[in-house]
Every structure is written in structure tokens, then in C-alpha cells.
Scaffold this active site. Structure first.
Site, PDB file in Angstrom:
ATOM      1  N   PRO A  28      24.548 107.999  51.576  1.00 47.41           N
ATOM      2  CG  PRO A  28      22.914 107.134  50.157  1.00 47.41           C
ATOM      3  CD  PRO A  28      24.185 106.797  50.839  1.00 47.41           C
ATOM      4  CG  HIS A  29      24.035 112.274  54.799  1.00 47.42           C
ATOM      5  ND1 HIS A  29      25.112 111.750  54.095  1.00 47.42           N
ATOM      6  CD2 HIS A  29      24.399 113.515  55.173  1.00 47.42           C
ATOM      7  CE1 HIS A  29      26.085 112.650  54.061  1.00 47.42           C
ATOM      8  NE2 HIS A  29      25.672 113.728  54.701  1.00 47.42           N
ATOM      9  N   GLY A  30      20.433 113.247  54.071  1.00 47.95           N
ATOM     10  CA  GLY A  30      19.767 114.485  53.693  1.00 47.95           C
ATOM     11  C   GLY A  30      20.562 115.726  54.059  1.00 47.95           C
TER      12      GLY A  30
END
Length: 155
Positions: free
Chosen positions: A73-75
Site C-alpha cells: 500500500p502507498h499513497g
């Protein structure tokens, strides 16, 4: 310790420190796992608390499941201003998380300052493409073993 490293812009140099590795993840859903990975990044001083919301937005746009029990997960691009320094969080789960029908045992949260995450992503991909290394990550007993197995993510 994490409370000593909260100063934004501190020149640590390493994207992953021992206190950013959790071998006992307790999340049962992707959303809870994203929260857990995101909070490690916040405590490490890599991101503002708002970044976690951008991680959830990214997951709504497209799954961050990568294969071999791994989600990263990342922005979103809109959240890049909430990144203070490039950083990783690493959480391992004994009980697999159902991630859009896929089994996830590792959640690696990532925040890349000024595009610095692409090199780190490729290094993680190399490790997780090797079944022996994935099995070793599953069997590792300490954060030190995990850091050693992840190789050169800090170089």
C-alpha cells in the site's frame, strides 16, 4: 526508538529501520492492515498522519496486491505533500489477510519522497520474486533477520 525519530527531515538515510518491522501483525482486513502499515510510517517520521488516508484512496482505485503473499500500500499522487522522507514499513501476518481474493502475509507500506520509492520498489520486487526468500521471510524470528533478507533496500 520511534519517538526519538519523529523530526521531519532528519537525515537518517535508511528507508527501513528495525522499529519499522512488525512480525506480529494483527489486522484481519486490508483496511486495518493499511492503517497498521501507515501508522508505522507516521511514527517513523516519514509521513504526516494524513498520508494514511491517501493510502486508502489508492487501494480504492486499484489493489496493491503484488503476488507471493505481498501487498504494497502507498499513497496517491495527491498525497505526495504529506510525505516528509522516503520510508518503508514491514508487517508480517501469521493469519493470512484476504486481499481481494488473494492471500496476503506481508504488507509493506511505502512512501517515496521526490520519486525515491521506485528504486526501493524494484529491490522489494526482486526479493519477493524468489520463493526461497519469501519462505525465509515467513520463517524469520527477528526484525534483524527480516532486514538482512530484504537485502539492500537501504542502499
Amino acid at each position: 526508538m520511534w519517538w526519538q525519530r519523529k523530526k521531519p527531515g532528519k537525515a537518517v538515510g535508511n528507508v527501513l529501520e528495525l522499529d519499522q518491522i512488525d512480525l506480529n501483525g494483527a489486522a484481519a482486513t486490508p483496511a486495518a492492515a493499511i492503517d497498521q502499515a501507515g501508522q508505522i510510517l507516521v511514527r517513523a517520521g516519514a509521513v504526516d498522519a494524513e498520508y494514511v488516508g491517501f493510502m486508502h484512496q489508492r487501494e480504492q482505485l486499484m489493489s496493491t496486491y503484488m503476488g507471493n503473499y505481498l501487498a504494497i500500500p502507498h499513497g496517491t499522487n495527491e498525497g505526495k505533500d504529506t510525505i516528509l522522507a522516503s520510508g518503508l514499513s514491514f508487517v508480517r501476518y501469521d493469519t493470512p489477510i484476504d486481499w481481494d481474493g488473494n492471500e496476503v502475509r506481508f504488507v509493506v507500506g511505502i512512501a517515496g519522497k521526490d520519486g525515491g520509492h521506485m528504486d526501493v520498489l524494484s529491490k522489494i520486487a526482486v526479493v519477493f520474486s524468489d520463493e526461497e526468500k519469501v519462505n525465509a521471510l515467513l520463517a524469520a524470528k527477528t526484525p534483524e533477520e527480516i532486514l538482512s533478507l530484504l537485502g539492500d533496500v537501504n542502499s
